[in-house]
Design an enzyme around this catalytic site. Structure first.
Site, PDB file in Angstrom:
ATOM      1  N   GLY A 285      -8.239 -16.803 -13.646  1.00  0.00           N
ATOM      2  CA  GLY A 285      -8.479 -17.837 -14.641  1.00  0.00           C
ATOM      3  C   GLY A 285      -9.859 -18.451 -14.444  1.00  0.00           C
ATOM      4  O   GLY A 285     -10.478 -18.318 -13.383  1.00  0.00           O
ATOM      5  N   CYS A 286     -10.346 -19.139 -15.467  1.00  0.00           N
ATOM      6  CA  CYS A 286     -11.704 -19.694 -15.391  1.00  0.00           C
ATOM      7  C   CYS A 286     -11.794 -20.822 -14.360  1.00  0.00           C
ATOM      8  O   CYS A 286     -12.661 -20.794 -13.472  1.00  0.00           O
ATOM      9  CB  CYS A 286     -12.148 -20.171 -16.766  1.00  0.00           C
ATOM     10  SG  CYS A 286     -11.009 -21.310 -17.591  1.00  0.00           S
TER      11      CYS A 286
END
Length: 308
Positions: A115-116
């Protein structure tokens, strides 16, 4: 023969970014379902099973379904959803995580794209735990702000069209205030911390970019290290010349960090901020939420898998 690459979910935000990065490459064959067949489950299954590598830009349940449809055919997967990020049979797609991680990605059938927010958080925390400087039970706090493209098509529309009844007109908002954000499990799994971190994400009115802050009290860390020690541990982990750069702001006059600094790139900068001798350090990761934080990482993993 060029490997066949199928992006399942190519019309979502991440999928579109990946297509734009791959469409002019001559070393791969980019597969795409005809528009009139996109809702046909048998056509989708056939594409998944024919692909050498499928990149999944889907909701979690749809990603699990895609894997079930084609894993037995030998299709390799890069999953950009949350579905497999802590699964023991999946290789975590952060090549800089540890020695040998890039090689593990290169040879894997199943790769989960980080995920970012997780990318920035893990990049800052994991090397310090591995170096023995950050105790696994340290009470970690993570504060972050992302560009609104991380929220997908609905949020993009809400941010960019002020005439909509559901438009978001604020310049900045915090969310996930129940402290149950979906990235927390993967942050814990891939940093080695055992105490659940307090994670507060936010969205700003800018399209792409991200800052992830991890403030630390040095006297609560093993051996009470200095800021220089912390920076040295990060620098030793990442080395020189890669996509991740370690930067010190110690002594810089009134430093400021711009969340859009690396928008449009696949790089990440890790800043070591504070005043030497004051007993605190603020670690900040700067990256593009759609670059190193999503589609850029997926393409990096794809390149490793093709080369491997």
């Amino acid at each position: 023969m060029a490997p066949k690459i199928f992006i399942d979910g190519e019309h979502g935000t991440t999928g579109l970014q990946i297509v734009s990065r791959l469409q002019n490459r001559s070393d791969i064959e980019l597969m795409s379902m005809p528009a009139e067949q996109r809702r046909d489950p048998e056509v989708r299954k056939a594409f998944l099973r024919e692909a050498d590598i499928a990149i999944l830009c889907l909701p979690d349940d749809a990603a699990r379904e895609a894997v079930a449809l084609a894993a037995d055919a030998g299709t390799r997967f890069i999953d950009a959803s949350t579905a497999h990020r802590t699964h023991p049979d999946w290789t975590f797609g952060f090549a800089e995580l540890s020695d040998g991680q890039a090689a593990r990605i290169a040879s894997a059938q199943f790769v989960s794209n980080p995920g970012c927010y997780s990318t920035g958080s893990i990049a800052l925390i994991a090397p310090l735990v591995a170096a023995g400087l950050l105790p696994a039970d340290y009470p970690v706090t993570i504060n972050a702000v992302s560009g609104y493209t991380g929220g997908g098509k609905q949020m993009i529309a809400q941010m960019e069209d002020s005439s909509r009844d559901d438009a978001i007109v604020s310049a900045y908002f915090a969310y996930a205030l129940t402290l149950a954000h979906k990235h927390v499990p993967e942050i814990m799994a891939h940093t080695g911390i055992t105490r659940r971190p307090v994670f507060t994400p936010a969205v700003g009115r800018f399209a792409q970019g991200m800052l992830v802050n991890v403030p630390l009290h040095l006297d609560l860390m093993t051996g009470a290290p200095s800021m220089a020690d912390v920076r040295a541990a990060l620098a030793a982990h990442y080395g020189d010349g890669g996509l991740v750069e370690v930067v010190s702001l110690a002594g810089a006059p009134t430093p400021r960090l711009d969340p859009e600094e690396l928008a449009g790139t696949d790089r990440m900068k890790l800043y070591v901020c504070g005043t030497e001798g004051a007993g605190q350090v603020n670690l900040v990761a700067s990256l593009d939420n759609l670059g190193k934080g999503a589609s850029g990482a997926a393409v990096q993993n794809l390149n490793l898998m093709i080369a491997g």
